[in-house]
Design an enzyme around this catalytic site. Structure first.
Site, PDB file in Angstrom:
ATOM      1  N   TYR A 144      31.978  35.737  58.411  1.00 16.15           N
ATOM      2  CA  TYR A 144      31.323  36.820  57.667  1.00 16.15           C
ATOM      3  C   TYR A 144      30.741  36.258  56.359  1.00 16.15           C
ATOM      4  CZ  TYR A 144      31.147  40.828  54.459  1.00 16.15           C
ATOM      5  OH  TYR A 144      30.746  41.751  53.509  1.00 16.15           O
ATOM      6  N   LYS A 148      26.897  35.790  55.080  1.00 16.02           N
ATOM      7  CA  LYS A 148      26.450  36.579  53.918  1.00 16.02           C
ATOM      8  C   LYS A 148      25.774  35.655  52.897  1.00 16.02           C
ATOM      9  CE  LYS A 148      27.102  40.574  53.138  1.00 16.02           C
ATOM     10  NZ  LYS A 148      26.271  41.768  53.527  1.00 16.02           N
TER      11      LYS A 148
END
Ligand SMILES: NC(=O)c1ccc[n+]([C@@H]2O[C@H](COP(=O)([O-])OP(=O)(O)OC[C@H]3O[C@@H](n4cnc5c(N)ncnc54)[C@H](O)[C@@H]3O)[C@@H](O)[C@H]2O)c1
Ligand SMILES: CC(C)CCC[C@@H](C)[C@H]1CC[C@H]2C3=C(CC[C@]12C)[C@@]1(C)CC[C@H](O)[C@@H](C(=O)O)[C@@H]1CC3
Length: 345
Positions: A144, A148
């Protein structure tokens, strides 16, 4: 190429508008007189003045329909961190964000506000009052965070005064509030399974938890202050409650507010982190046979056992940001919003 009509500055689109943050943002935008198009893979609610477009943000044609005559785009869609699915994060957060930028260009969108995350600079070691000039994490703890980082870079690099396309990234940290599908539900589920008895580390680590309405306020201020001659162009901004709190005091207050016992016994941080890493590796190896989702992931343990709080001085200076809802009031409102998660409910 889509035919361009002059976009109105009060016409915006929220990509990920069915989600926790997205829906709060949509509600506030409507209150402020914006016309809102929601673009999301699912439609979670209906609201007067809001037009829903269901689709995958990796699909440029579907996006173009939602961006027609829109001048401001908020991009707050992402797969949930808990999915831990590398290919999905790559496809949605990286390839999909490229598609969003391309569709914005084609549709004549003027401003793109990305919901990034303060975690883009977090790699498991203490951050105290971190500013936006901290380097991106060289070894991000999970997929994640890894995606990002790339997503934020793509959006900030796309900022071009010459092309009349302005971008800014908002980096919230630890968003919480009514309807959040992550923090409170995971916490309660862990408590119900009898796993919230332990404090990881000595319990003194300070962190930011940010009430969703303050995060929304930061996004709207950013959109309204983003102009060709403003310092916001191509920059990232931390948005926090500006009240760092002990991680374990915050968790205890939520748990006790909902009728559960607060954790009491201490476990050494390195031990729990080591076990979490081992479990994560086991889950990875076994993934082709069985899908295991450990509660204590390395990222969660790192967040629970280190300091990670950020300065929002840049947002105060450049866009007049101040949190609207103080932490204690935010906790009370949040606890009251989850009657179905109370002990015994
Ligand atoms: N929750 C937090 O603590 C936190 C903190 C910092 C940053 N963020 C960021 O804020 C944003 C919103 O997070 P949230 O907590 O509201 O998550 P959420 O899961 O509630 O909302 C995300 C939304 O994105 C949508 N979505 C996912 N993949 C999509 C796709 N391919 N096409 C279209 N829509 C898609 C989902 O359907 C969902 O409605 C995310 O970008 C997240 O990285 C969240
Ligand atoms: C099992 C316990 C040790 C902890 C149970 C609570 C956790 C589920 C939350 C505590 C801090 C939360 C958090 C996130 C997810 C839920 C928690 C781990 C994020 C990782 C979600 C994604 C955001 O981008 C991160 C951010 O930078 O704000 C969140 C950080 C805090």
């Amino acid at each position: 190429m889509a035919t361009r009509t002059r976009p109105s500055s009060k016409r915006c689109a929220v990509i990920g508008g069915s989600g926790f943050l997205g829906r709060h943002l949509v509600e506030r935008l409507v209150d402020r007189g914006y016309t809102v198009n929601v673009f999301d893979i699912r439609q979670a609610y209906e609201l007067p003045g809001v037009m829903f477009h269901q689709g995958d943000l990796c699909d440029r044609q579907a996006l173009l329909l939602a961006l027609k005559e829109v001048s401001v785009v908020f991009h707050c869609a992402s797969p949930a961190p808990a999915s831990d699915d590398r290919a999905l994060f790559q496809r949605v957060n990286i390839d999909g964000t490229r598609t969003v930028i391309q569709a914005c260009h084609e549709a004549g969108v003027q401003k793109l506000i990305l919901t990034s995350s303060a975690s883009v600079v977090f790699e498991g070691t203490d951050i105290k009052n971190g500013r936006e000039d901290l380097p991106y994490a060289k070894k991000p703890i999970d997929y994640y965070t890894e995606t990002k980082i790339v997503q934020e870079k793509l959006v900030l690099e796309a900022c071009s005064k010459e092309k009349g396309f302005l971008t800014v990234a908002i980096r919230p940290h630890g968003i919480f509030g009514p309807r959040d599908p992550q923090l409170v539900p995971i916490l309660v589920d862990t408590a119900r399974r009898g796993k919230m008895k332990f404090i990881i580390g000595d319990g003194s680590n300070l962190v930011d938890f940010t009430y969703v309405e303050n995060v929304v306020h930061g996004h709207i201020l950013a959109a309204e202050h983003l102009k060709a001659d403003s310092p916001l162009c191509g920059q990232a901004y931390h948005i926090t409650n500006d009240e760092p709190v002990r991680f374990w005091d915050f968790m205890s207050q939520i748990l006790e507010g909902l009728g559960y016992s607060a954790p009491r016994y201490h476990l050494p941080y390195t031990l729990v982190y080591g076990i979490a890493l081992l479990l994560w590796l086991m889950a990875l190896v076994l993934r082709p046979l069985i899908r295991i989702k450990p509660t204590f992931t390395p990222m969660r343990v790192a967040l629970a056992g280190t300091h990670h709080y950020y300065s929002c001085a840049r947002a105060k200076k450049d866009m007049g940001y101040q949190p609207l809802v103080p932490l204690q009031e935010a906790i009370v409102r949040t606890v009251e919003s989850y009657p179905h998660l109370r002990k015994g409910a």
